[in-house]
Design a protein around this motif. Sequence first.
Motif, PDB file in Angstrom:
ATOM      1  N   GLU A   1      40.957  46.128  38.159  1.00 38.15           N
ATOM      2  CA  GLU A   1      40.490  46.133  36.783  1.00 38.15           C
ATOM      3  C   GLU A   1      40.820  47.481  36.160  1.00 38.15           C
ATOM      4  O   GLU A   1      40.958  48.480  36.864  1.00 38.15           O
ATOM      5  CB  GLU A   1      38.980  45.893  36.710  1.00 38.15           C
TER       6      GLU A   1
ATOM      7  N   PRO B   1      40.632  42.837  33.517  1.00 36.51           N
ATOM      8  CA  PRO B   1      41.157  42.484  34.844  1.00 36.51           C
ATOM      9  C   PRO B   1      42.646  42.162  34.818  1.00 36.51           C
ATOM     10  O   PRO B   1      43.184  41.703  33.809  1.00 36.51           O
ATOM     11  CB  PRO B   1      40.358  41.228  35.200  1.00 36.51           C
TER      12      PRO B   1
ATOM     13  N   GLU C   1      42.188  35.652  37.567  1.00 34.15           N
ATOM     14  CA  GLU C   1      42.173  36.974  38.169  1.00 34.15           C
ATOM     15  C   GLU C   1      43.017  37.005  39.435  1.00 34.15           C
ATOM     16  O   GLU C   1      42.914  36.112  40.270  1.00 34.15           O
ATOM     17  CB  GLU C   1      40.716  37.334  38.509  1.00 34.15           C
TER      18      GLU C   1
END
Length: 76
Positions: free
Chosen positions: A31, A41, A49
Amino acid sequence: MTLTELKHLYATQELVEAVVEPSIGDGYIVEFRHRRGGLVPLTDGAGSERCYSDIDSATQQAFEVGFHQVRIADEY
C-alpha cells in the motif's frame, strides 16, 4: 491502483510512503500513503488487491513504483 497508475502518482509526488503489510489471508500486500492521507493499495487490472507470497517480492513492487525505502508493518 495498478503499478502503472502508482508510478504516475509517484512521479507527480502524490505518494509519500510505501508500506508492506501482512495480508488477511496468506502473504503480503503493498500500500502507498497518499500525500492527502489514506492508503492506496496496489491492485491488478481488475481492481483486486495484489498479494505476494513473501516480503521481498512485495518490497520489490514498491521499488518498481520508485520508492527507495519501504516500511514493513508486522501487524494487521
